[in-house]
Write an enzyme that holds these catalytic residues in place. Structure first.
Site, PDB file in Angstrom:
ATOM      1  CB  CYS A 115      50.874 -10.994 -37.912  1.00 53.82           C
ATOM      2  SG  CYS A 115      49.952 -10.391 -39.349  1.00 53.82           S
ATOM      3  CG  ASN A 213      44.461 -14.497 -29.069  1.00 54.51           C
ATOM      4  OD1 ASN A 213      45.032 -14.467 -30.155  1.00 54.51           O
ATOM      5  ND2 ASN A 213      43.352 -13.844 -28.856  1.00 54.51           N
ATOM      6  N   GLY A 214      42.401 -16.816 -29.103  1.00 51.88           N
ATOM      7  CA  GLY A 214      41.858 -17.577 -30.218  1.00 51.88           C
ATOM      8  C   GLY A 214      40.542 -18.274 -29.917  1.00 51.88           C
TER       9      GLY A 214
END
Length: 488
Positions: A115, A213-214
């Site tokens: 994050c 991911n992404g």
């Protein structure tokens, strides 16, 4: 410790952890549509450590409830073998304490190391951990050794491929079960291209499953694209965030369901599990996107309750029926609890309907202190308090035993301390002994304190009887039930 779970991270389609999105209704909906594993939204370790585990018999859930009665994490049996609890932490021991708190109710534990938001990084969590490999190793090693469920972590890539691969190899040595890689640097945002080449380099460098991911912006527009993204990254599995937030039926092999049906299915779960209306509203707005300016979108935007959200989607009858069922169940449980209370009543206990109000007493002077002083003067054993917590409403009742006689208040209190003070008042009033109220005139205990009595009666910090703890009997029911039902 040995991992003892069927959870596997190879060949899986996974709902990514998303703040304000990854709550129970969205997780269950993703499972319905075909997701294999679902991650909850990131929850901070310090907040979780303040929570109490509560069995909610009305909703049939397990709730982790903060001191202010807010439900921080809610889960249910339906997802227990497939939900991964994601945690924000920068401390190994705190992370382990939280993991042990939730371990029996989830399938795995994940540490957020990706994050980039300031609220996370300024506390040395999230992407801030990427610059502290020693702390990463400490947290993950402690978790792997300390719990029975698989441990994973989610990272972003570093400025260079070499540095990223070296970090992941070090992470692999901690013994984690899998690593999720968001293929962007911490300063990059969704509009920046995802670096499939870096994820691929990681996948080829380690033996543990790598979860890509992404890909929502560049790759994943429909179900078939999930496999395309997996091949481009050579990853074991794919984790989907925004594409699933916009329409969780992206996990459906047969293709997307109509958005109207998806939103209605989501609302049903939101009502069924008493999701806070602001969270429900946020998730529905993410699904509507460009339709927010339609009549329905404007109704949703104006909604100020779960009921109004349901009415905006022509589901008012569903809301009424569901909340009626909850109210009926709540009433049934209350009746059952009262019956059990009645059956447990001891006819030899002396009872009065009293409460302790500290405003009626001098500072640091309490009925418990007066009762203790009286017992010492009369050469009786010290008072013994037995305190229980009622499951349905989590209120407390205490019974005090003095000279082989038991006393209690018939009124239940919101804390153990208040319940014990009330029991002491019942005893003192029955005995006709002063209880220390301001209206009783001169306070001999206060005078003793002023004279510097060598035997302190109270703790200067907390106002507690110092001699009592070894004589108290606490009988708390930890698996309590929370009656948090949708408001009409």
């Amino acid at each position: 410790m040995t991992v003892n779970t069927p959870l596997c991270f190879r060949g899986k389609k996974i709902l990514a952890p998303m703040v304000r999105v990854g709550t129970l209704p969205m997780r269950l909906l993703a499972l319905d549509y075909g997701a294999d594993i679902v991650y909850c939204e990131e929850l901070i370790d310090i907040k979780m450590l303040q929570c109490k585990r509560v069995i909610n018999e009305v909703l049939e859930t397990v709730d982790f409830v903060a001191p202010n009665d807010r439900v921080v994490f809610r889960t249910c049996e339906r997802e227990r073998e497939r939900v991964v609890f994601q945690m924000g932490s920068a401390d190994a021991e705190r992370a382990l304490a939280v993991a042990k708190l939730v371990e029996s109710d989830v399938a795995g534990i994940d540490i957020n190391m990706g994050c980039p938001k300031e609220y996370s990084t300024k506390a040395s969590m999230g992407a801030a951990l990427l610059s502290d490999p020693d702390k990463i190793e400490s947290i993950l090693t402690t978790l792997v050794k300390g719990i029975c469920k698989p441990v994973t972590c989610k990272i972003r890539i570093l400025p260079s491929v070499e540095d990223t691969v070296n970090l992941v190899k070090r992470i692999e040595k901690t013994g984690i079960a899998a690593i999720a890689v968001h293929g962007r640097k911490k300063e990059e945002r969704p509009q920046h291209p995802v670096h499939c080449d870096v994820i691929k380099a990681i996948s080829e460098a380690v033996s543990i499953p790598v979860i890509a991911n992404g890909g929502s912006h560049d790759f994943i527009k429909e179900y078939a694209d999930i496999e395309t993204f997996q091949k481009a990254t050579a990853a074991s599995s794919v984790m989907i965030a925004r594409a699933a937030m916009w329409n969780p039926s992206v996990f459906r092999k047969e293709g997307f369901c109509p958005l109207k049906d998806v939103m209605q299915d989501y609302i049903k779960y939101a009502v069924r599990y008493d999701n806070h209306y602001t969270n429900t509203k946020y998730c529905l707005c993410q699904m509507l996107r460009e339709q927010l300016e339609t009549t329905q979108g404007k109704k949703l935007h104006a909604a100020q309750s779960t009921q109004e959200i349901c009415e905006a989607f022509e589901m008012g009858d569903f809301y009424e029926e569901t909340t009626a069922i909850f109210e009926e169940k709540k009433t049934s449980l209350e009746t059952k609890t009262q019956d059990e209370d009645d059956q447990m009543e001891d006819p030899d206990v002396i009872k009065m309907a009293v409460r302790f109000d500290k405003r009626e007493y001098p500072p640091q002077i309490t009925p418990k202190m007066y009762l203790l002083e009286w017992c010492r003067k009369e050469k009786h054993p010290q008072p013994v308090y037995e305190t229980v917590q009622r499951p349905l409403d989590r209120l407390f009742c205490s019974v005090v035993t003095v000279a082989e006689q038991k006393y209690r208040s018939t009124l239940w209190d919101k804390s153990k301390k208040l319940a014990e003070q009330a029991a002491a008042i019942v005893c003192l009033r029955t005995l006709g002994v002063p209880e220390g109220k301001l209206c009783e005139g001169e306070n001999h205990l206060m005078n003793k304190r002023k004279r510097g009595d060598q035997e302190p009666l109270i703790s200067r910090d907390h106002g507690e009887d110092l001699a009592e703890p070894s004589h108290k009997k606490a009988n708390f029911i930890e698996e309590t039930c929370n009656v948090n039902v949708p408001k009409m």
